[in-house]
Scaffold this motif. Structure first.
Motif, PDB file in Angstrom:
ATOM      1  N   PHE A 110      -1.427  -4.665  -2.668  1.00  0.00           N
ATOM      2  CA  PHE A 110       0.036  -4.667  -2.541  1.00  0.00           C
ATOM      3  C   PHE A 110       0.611  -3.322  -2.974  1.00  0.00           C
ATOM      4  O   PHE A 110       1.450  -2.729  -2.292  1.00  0.00           O
ATOM      5  N   ILE A 111       0.143  -2.840  -4.115  1.00  0.00           N
ATOM      6  CA  ILE A 111       0.659  -1.575  -4.648  1.00  0.00           C
ATOM      7  C   ILE A 111       0.401  -0.451  -3.648  1.00  0.00           C
ATOM      8  O   ILE A 111       1.275   0.363  -3.358  1.00  0.00           O
ATOM      9  N   SER A 112      -0.794  -0.457  -3.112  1.00  0.00           N
ATOM     10  CA  SER A 112      -1.161   0.589  -2.178  1.00  0.00           C
ATOM     11  C   SER A 112      -0.311   0.518  -0.900  1.00  0.00           C
ATOM     12  O   SER A 112       0.155   1.539  -0.391  1.00  0.00           O
ATOM     13  N   ARG A 113      -0.072  -0.696  -0.421  1.00  0.00           N
ATOM     14  CA  ARG A 113       0.820  -0.875   0.737  1.00  0.00           C
ATOM     15  C   ARG A 113       2.222  -0.378   0.410  1.00  0.00           C
ATOM     16  O   ARG A 113       2.839   0.364   1.163  1.00  0.00           O
ATOM     17  N   ARG A 114       2.703  -0.807  -0.736  1.00  0.00           N
ATOM     18  CA  ARG A 114       4.051  -0.433  -1.153  1.00  0.00           C
ATOM     19  C   ARG A 114       4.208   1.074  -1.228  1.00  0.00           C
ATOM     20  O   ARG A 114       5.233   1.635  -0.867  1.00  0.00           O
ATOM     21  N   ASP A 115       3.168   1.736  -1.706  1.00  0.00           N
ATOM     22  CA  ASP A 115       3.235   3.169  -1.956  1.00  0.00           C
ATOM     23  C   ASP A 115       2.751   3.996  -0.766  1.00  0.00           C
ATOM     24  O   ASP A 115       2.314   5.130  -0.941  1.00  0.00           O
ATOM     25  N   GLY A 116       2.818   3.429   0.412  1.00  0.00           N
ATOM     26  CA  GLY A 116       2.462   4.189   1.600  1.00  0.00           C
ATOM     27  C   GLY A 116       1.031   4.678   1.596  1.00  0.00           C
ATOM     28  O   GLY A 116       0.751   5.789   2.038  1.00  0.00           O
ATOM     29  N   GLY A 117       0.138   3.867   1.052  1.00  0.00           N
ATOM     30  CA  GLY A 117      -1.274   4.198   1.140  1.00  0.00           C
ATOM     31  C   GLY A 117      -1.862   4.911  -0.074  1.00  0.00           C
ATOM     32  O   GLY A 117      -3.062   5.149  -0.120  1.00  0.00           O
ATOM     33  N   VAL A 118      -1.025   5.230  -1.051  1.00  0.00           N
ATOM     34  CA  VAL A 118      -1.589   5.822  -2.277  1.00  0.00           C
ATOM     35  C   VAL A 118      -2.593   4.834  -2.850  1.00  0.00           C
ATOM     36  O   VAL A 118      -2.274   3.668  -3.027  1.00  0.00           O
ATOM     37  N   PRO A 119      -3.821   5.289  -3.100  1.00  0.00           N
ATOM     38  CA  PRO A 119      -4.819   4.304  -3.538  1.00  0.00           C
ATOM     39  C   PRO A 119      -4.494   3.710  -4.903  1.00  0.00           C
ATOM     40  O   PRO A 119      -3.870   4.343  -5.743  1.00  0.00           O
ATOM     41  N   SER A 120      -4.909   2.469  -5.058  1.00  0.00           N
ATOM     42  CA  SER A 120      -4.706   1.789  -6.340  1.00  0.00           C
ATOM     43  C   SER A 120      -6.026   1.141  -6.705  1.00  0.00           C
ATOM     44  O   SER A 120      -6.625   0.441  -5.899  1.00  0.00           O
ATOM     45  N   ASN A 121      -6.480   1.383  -7.891  1.00  0.00           N
ATOM     46  CA  ASN A 121      -7.777   0.878  -8.319  1.00  0.00           C
ATOM     47  C   ASN A 121      -7.600  -0.374  -9.176  1.00  0.00           C
ATOM     48  O   ASN A 121      -6.925  -0.332 -10.205  1.00  0.00           O
ATOM     49  N   PRO A 122      -8.200  -1.499  -8.739  1.00  0.00           N
ATOM     50  CA  PRO A 122      -8.043  -2.741  -9.507  1.00  0.00           C
ATOM     51  C   PRO A 122      -8.450  -2.589 -10.977  1.00  0.00           C
ATOM     52  O   PRO A 122      -7.940  -3.294 -11.830  1.00  0.00           O
ATOM     53  N   GLU A 136      16.563   3.727  -1.578  1.00  0.00           N
ATOM     54  CA  GLU A 136      15.349   2.945  -1.477  1.00  0.00           C
ATOM     55  C   GLU A 136      14.654   2.964  -2.834  1.00  0.00           C
ATOM     56  O   GLU A 136      14.783   3.934  -3.572  1.00  0.00           O
ATOM     57  N   PHE A 137      13.897   1.957  -3.115  1.00  0.00           N
ATOM     58  CA  PHE A 137      13.061   2.036  -4.315  1.00  0.00           C
ATOM     59  C   PHE A 137      11.790   2.811  -3.990  1.00  0.00           C
ATOM     60  O   PHE A 137      11.114   2.518  -3.004  1.00  0.00           O
ATOM     61  N   VAL A 138      11.479   3.790  -4.814  1.00  0.00           N
ATOM     62  CA  VAL A 138      10.182   4.478  -4.707  1.00  0.00           C
ATOM     63  C   VAL A 138       9.536   4.368  -6.078  1.00  0.00           C
ATOM     64  O   VAL A 138      10.197   4.542  -7.100  1.00  0.00           O
ATOM     65  N   SER A 139       8.273   4.053  -6.089  1.00  0.00           N
ATOM     66  CA  SER A 139       7.631   3.867  -7.388  1.00  0.00           C
ATOM     67  C   SER A 139       7.296   5.220  -8.002  1.00  0.00           C
ATOM     68  O   SER A 139       7.094   6.214  -7.293  1.00  0.00           O
ATOM     69  N   TYR A 140       7.242   5.251  -9.320  1.00  0.00           N
ATOM     70  CA  TYR A 140       6.837   6.473 -10.008  1.00  0.00           C
ATOM     71  C   TYR A 140       5.434   6.893  -9.600  1.00  0.00           C
ATOM     72  O   TYR A 140       5.122   8.064  -9.462  1.00  0.00           O
ATOM     73  N   LYS A 141       4.591   5.902  -9.396  1.00  0.00           N
ATOM     74  CA  LYS A 141       3.209   6.219  -9.023  1.00  0.00           C
ATOM     75  C   LYS A 141       3.184   6.980  -7.701  1.00  0.00           C
ATOM     76  O   LYS A 141       2.459   7.958  -7.550  1.00  0.00           O
TER      77      LYS A 141
END
Lengths: 522, 515
Positions: free
Chosen positions: A168-180, A313-318
């Motif tokens: 979800f995080i990665s989708r939200r952030d336009g593909g920025v990888p997120s490591n579980p 728009e909301f953009v995450s800090y990450k």
């Protein structure tokens, strides 16, 4: 029915002046201010507090016990209404906290069906529940040891859910990888924040640890920081500029605490609570550069990320951090928090939240893992809520239509707009655009006579206002002094995530009350 | 849903999870971060956090998860499945939830089901009652920090019934996120002072690692008192006195923690012993913390659970009006075993009013305990009554679970005691056996060379060879030179038998190999 003991956190606030450069010290039993009574020492169980903290504590104690003057009054109101005392209103509207269900928002059917099926899997037999509900419940139970939501989960959450949250995080952030591996589910985001603060605040240093914190700020966070022995270093958001975070103010705040503490972290709330602003990408970039330059750990409270009403728009800090590229994206340490309590779902009672850690020293992360271990595991239903929030029904799923029907964004946006319009139409009120979050935080320009009256009663002027509002109009809002505000300014905070009719009634009561109040005290 | 397949699914799911948790390429952002120093390093982080250890979820458990993954990837192992006997997680071991509890919770989650005829009337009534006490009639609303008022009232009534009429004030009840939330919060309140005035907290050895972890985190002084293994892990007042006298030289002892029935040791305290402890606490001015989460788990004949509260009040006003006591309970153990809900409560007796206010404040920081956990706690303290439609079923489910546990407690003790080099005290209560094991010198030497505790070495070897996951005694604390492991009695009877046989075989092999 609320009682004295059903106190609410926003009012359990700190009484020290928000405008002092740094409010030193903790009111809990931290080392520097060791002060709670020793049960083993005092025959009459009279606490031995050092005098310095004592006054501080007393105030907070009273706040805590009585729920503050407002909540006492609220309780009396409710009791009086129950006892048949005539009031100009039938029931109290409680908008003092961001609790959608309490405010009358209905839970999402899909979410509750899945929960019910997980709790009582017999419900999956037959056609009682839609097929996507049954499939989801089945999938979730497959991830639970012994096929039961009653078993412990792994530390940091059920791995399948952690995995889906990271997707979800990665989708939200336009593909920025997120490591579980960097994600920890926990018993609400506030719990996670306290855990991370616990690692940051070094209680054994002679110099206390400072955390740059917005003013106004959600009061539980300041309580956490001080409880751990840290120092709250306030930076003021610019109300005139729509509660914008200005980097010059960060510089000022950092200067202000020189000699008083060792600042290690910068806490931001975006979308804001209580201020309701949404940060622009540019502002976030400035904050990130500032954090990097001043060597601060970034704490990004992003629990209202799906509550966006304006153009921004909301953009995450990450995401912003990642898109700024190296060296920043490789170095700035960030913890970002999110929760199932807000947004569309508003499932506060289930206590589901998570933190994602970015750029942390792996050695430190190991200790964070152990800390989360000692919490056993996060509540499983809260984890399920997170799973459903991050992976809602998709087009074509039987539950899809209903899921989105009940939560039309335009209704909420219209509500918020209407609320701001009404407030701004009232003389003596000015409300910045509510771009996001759950609250309106309008400024009240109180007449001198009202301020005088409040002082005589030994109250903050905005507390006095809220108390009158409760007594006369049956609306429970909370005073700006609980969140920190520029000296000489006054505000009130109230939740606007309400069903249309409740909001209408609220605004009507507020308008009538306010007009009368201004008349009475001008 | 068939349970066998579900276990299989679980395994598959677990392995896929660990693959992602461990194996996948790390994201770039976090890995290239070495070009400049971190803001937060192990040198400047809060040093108390570094002292926190948590054996129940330590390296053995992490290895067990890895092994599950390896198995699922088709790797050859001398065993077909990993059996996690390390943690008191009843449902994970196949224990079924109490139907009534889950019915009510399902109804609370999705109130539309109230019109469904598959649910009994008493479950529906109960769900309505719970929902009526929730903000907006939803479990999704925050509750008061102290917990839902009607639940606290029900808890108070339960305690009164349990304690033969000793009064209980709902205002003294705090609902918590599992018992551990309450325990940690109370310790936070108690810990203060610097140097020789630093607060000390007495805990039993062996202990449940939550206590040592919390004390380390708070930077409090841990004062060990040893339970008497020879006398079935009983508590000797003379040992309490010894520990206290020694500790007074370097800290300020303020609290005494008791776990009854014992974890990991499974003993049940006698009434006499509880009285002695209370007298000791009164004399030495110590705050008493009674961890009573296993209060329904008493198996041995002649043993009975006595709550500290009850004994305290029966000792008369000299004690009942002065001794400060916090007692803890949870939804995770007993016959319910609902760990995942994180439900619990604590009762606080004789605490200073102003401190109580501080407690309320501390609790308010975490907003509220999970509401479904509170609802479940309510059902546990107020189960179906005779004459109600769900009563018979509830009683039969509860009895079946508790008697199966009693049987397994006995079986465990019996089988383990047949093994040369293993000596196991009777499992009088709780959910674990904590047998003493003889480890040959040669093995101790090899372990020491590996930088491992000998019982960690032993348990790790057992895991690799048999797939059985236990927790070494060193994670709980033990007398120097003695070695133990903790094993739950929770696996289903047949599985438990296999497990015990495997332990037996392993021990013999291990002893042979190292003698």
């Amino acid at each position: 029915m609320l009682s004295l003991t059903t106190l609410r956190f926003p009012l359990v606030s700190l009484r020290a002046s928000r405008n002092s450069p740094a409010r030193l010290g903790s009111m809990l039993s931290c080392r520097r201010r060791a002060s709670l009574p020793a049960p083993g020492r005092h025959k009459g169980r009279i606490p031995e507090w050092d005098t310095e903290t004592r006054t501080d504590m007393r105030t907070v104690v009273q706040q805590a016990v009585s729920g503050g003057p407002l909540h006492t009054a609220f309780w009396e109101d409710e009791a009086e209404i129950g006892a048949g005392v005539k009031k100009p209103f039938k029931e109290v509207i409680d908008v003092s906290w961001g609790d959608p269900h309490r405010g009358g928002v209905k839970p999402l059917t899909f979410v509750r069906q899945v929960l019910a099926a997980c709790l009582y899997p017999q419900l999956m037999n037959g056609e009682k529940l839609p097929v996507d509900v049954r499939q989801r419940a089945q999938k979730l139970l497959d991830g639970c040891a012994g096929w039961s939501v009653g078993s412990y989960s792994a530390t940091g959450g059920l791995p399948e859910i952690v995995q889906r949250v990271s997707e979800f995080i990665s989708r939200r952030d336009g593909g920025v990888p997120s490591n579980p591996e960097n994600i920890f589910l926990c018993c609400g985001s506030q719990w996670a924040l306290t855990r991370i603060l616990n690692v940051l605040v070094n209680a054994e240093e002679p110099y206390p640890t400072g955390v740059l914190t917005p003013a106004p700020c959600y009061s539980t966070t300041t309580l956490s920081i001080e409880g751990l022995g840290g120092v709250v270093v306030p930076y003021y958001l610019s109300e005139e500029r729509g509660w914008e975070l200005q980097v010059e103010e960060l510089h000022r705040a950092l200067e202000s605490c020189k000699g008083a503490c060792h600042p290690i972290a910068l806490y931001v709330i975006n979308p804001g609570n209580p201020a309701g602003q949404v940060q622009s990408r540019k502002s976030m970039q400035e904050v990130i550069r500032f954090a990097s330059e001043k060597r601060l750990f970034l704490l990004a409270d992003e629990v209202y990320q799906s509550c966006i009403y304006g153009e921004k728009e909301f953009v995450s800090y990450k995401r912003v951090l990642s898109e700024m590229g190296p060296p920043l994206s490789d170095t700035v340490e960030l913890a970002s928090f999110h929760s199932a309590s807000k947004g569309f779902m508003g499932e506060c009672g289930l206590r589901g939240g998570y933190v994602e850690l970015v750029n942390l020293d792996p050695a430190v992360k190991k200790y964070i893992y152990t800390l989360f271990c000692a919490d056993s595991s996060p509540p499983v239903l809260g984890q399920i809520a997170l799973d459903l929030m991050t992976n809602p029904p998709q087009p074509g799923d039987p539950s899809y239509l209903l899921y989105y029907q009940v939560r039309s964004r335009s209704t909420v946006v219209n509500n918020v707009k209407k609320a701001c319009e009404v407030i701004n139409s009232l003389q003596g009120f000015s409300c910045q655009a509510v771009e996001g979050g759950a609250f309106a935080f309008p400024r009240i320009h109180l007449p001198a006579k009202a301020i005088q009256k409040a002082k005589e009663a030994g109250m903050q002027p905005d507390t006095f206002y809220c108390l009158r509002l409760l007594e006369e109009a049956g609306v429970l809002a909370s005073p700006g002094s609980d969140y920190g505000q520029e000296e000489g300014t006054f505000h009130i905070r109230f939740c606007i995530l309400l069903p249309h009719d409740v909001l209408g009634e609220l605004l009507l009561r507020l308008s009538n009350f306010h007009t009368q109040f201004m008349k009475d005290y001008s | 849903m068939n349970h066998g397949t579900s276990l299989l699914w679980k395994q598959r799911a677990l392995s896929s999870l660990s693959a992602t948790r461990r194996g996948l390429p790390k994201e770039k952002m976090s890995e290239n971060g070495m070009s400049r120093g971190k803001v937060l390093t192990i040198d400047n982080m809060n040093p108390t956090v570094k002292k926190v250890e948590y054996a129940v979820r330590g390296p053995i458990v992490q290895r067990a998860v890895e092994l599950e993954r390896e198995l699922s990837e088709g790797m050859k192992k001398p065993f077909a499945e990993v059996i996690k006997a390390n943690i008191g997680d009843a449902h994970a071991m196949g224990q079924q939830p109490i139907t009534f509890f889950r019915q009510v919770l399902a109804l609370c989650s999705y109130p539309e089901l109230l019109s469904d005829s598959i649910f009994p009337e008493d479950a529906k009534n109960r769900a309505r009652r719970i929902l009526n006490s929730c903000g907006g009639n939803s479990m999704g609303a925050y509750s008061a920090s102290q917990g839902i008022e009607s639940v606290r009232q029900d808890v108070a009534l339960y305690i009164e019934r349990r304690d033969g009429g000793v009064p209980c004030d709902p205002d003294n009840i705090y609902l918590t996120t599992g018992a551990s939330d309450g325990i940690v919060t109370m310790l936070k309140l108690l810990v203060c002072g610097e140097g020789a005035a630093r607060a000390g907290v007495m805990i039993s050895i062996p202990q449940y690692p939550l206590y040592s972890a919390a004390l380390a985190e708070l930077g409090a002084v841990q004062i060990n008192y040893y339970l008497n293994e020879e006398k079935c892990w009983s508590l000797d007042i003379s040992e309490l006195q010894r520990a206290l006298n020694e500790a007074r030289r370097y800290c300020n002892p303020r609290a005494l923690c008791i776990i009854n029935p014992g974890n990991p040791t499974g003993q049940v305290q006698s009434r006499q012993c509880i009285e002695d402890v209370i007298r000791f606490a009164a004399r030495e001015r110590l705050f008493l913390m009674a961890d009573e989460v296993y209060q329904d788990n008493v198996y041995a004949e002649g043993c009975q659970f006595h709550s500290f509260k009850k004994v305290l009040f029966e000792m008369g006003p000299e004690y009942s009006e002065t001794v400060e006591l916090a007692s803890f309970h949870s939804t995770s153990k007993c016959y319910m075993g609902e760990c995942g809900f994180r439900g619990g409560y604590m009762e606080i007796i004789n605490m200073d009013e102003e401190v109580k206010a501080q407690l309320t404040k501390l609790l308010s920081v975490r907003l509220c305990p999970p509401v479904p956990g509170q609802a479940l706690m309510d059902l546990v303290v107020n189960p179906p009554q005779p004459g109600e439609p769900s009563y018979e079923r509830f009683i039969s489910e509860r009895t079946a679970t508790l008697s199966a546990l009693a049987e397994k407690a006995k079986l465990t003790e019996q089988v383990l005691n047949t093994v040369d080099g293993i000596r196991c005290n009777p499992v009088q209560g709780a959910m674990y056996s904590f047998p003493r094991i003889a480890i040959p010198e040669k093995a101790i030497k090899e372990a020491t060379e590996n930088g491992q505790q000998p019982d960690m070495f032993y348990c790790m070897k057992m895991l690799e060879e048999t797939g059985i996951c236990l927790v070494p005694g060193s994670g709980f604390g033990q007398k120097d030179g003695t070695y133990h492991f903790r094993m739950t009695i929770l696996p289903p009877r047949d599985k438990l038998k296999i497990l015990l046989n495997k332990v037996q075989e392993f021990h013999q092999r291990f002893t042979q190999q190292y003698s």
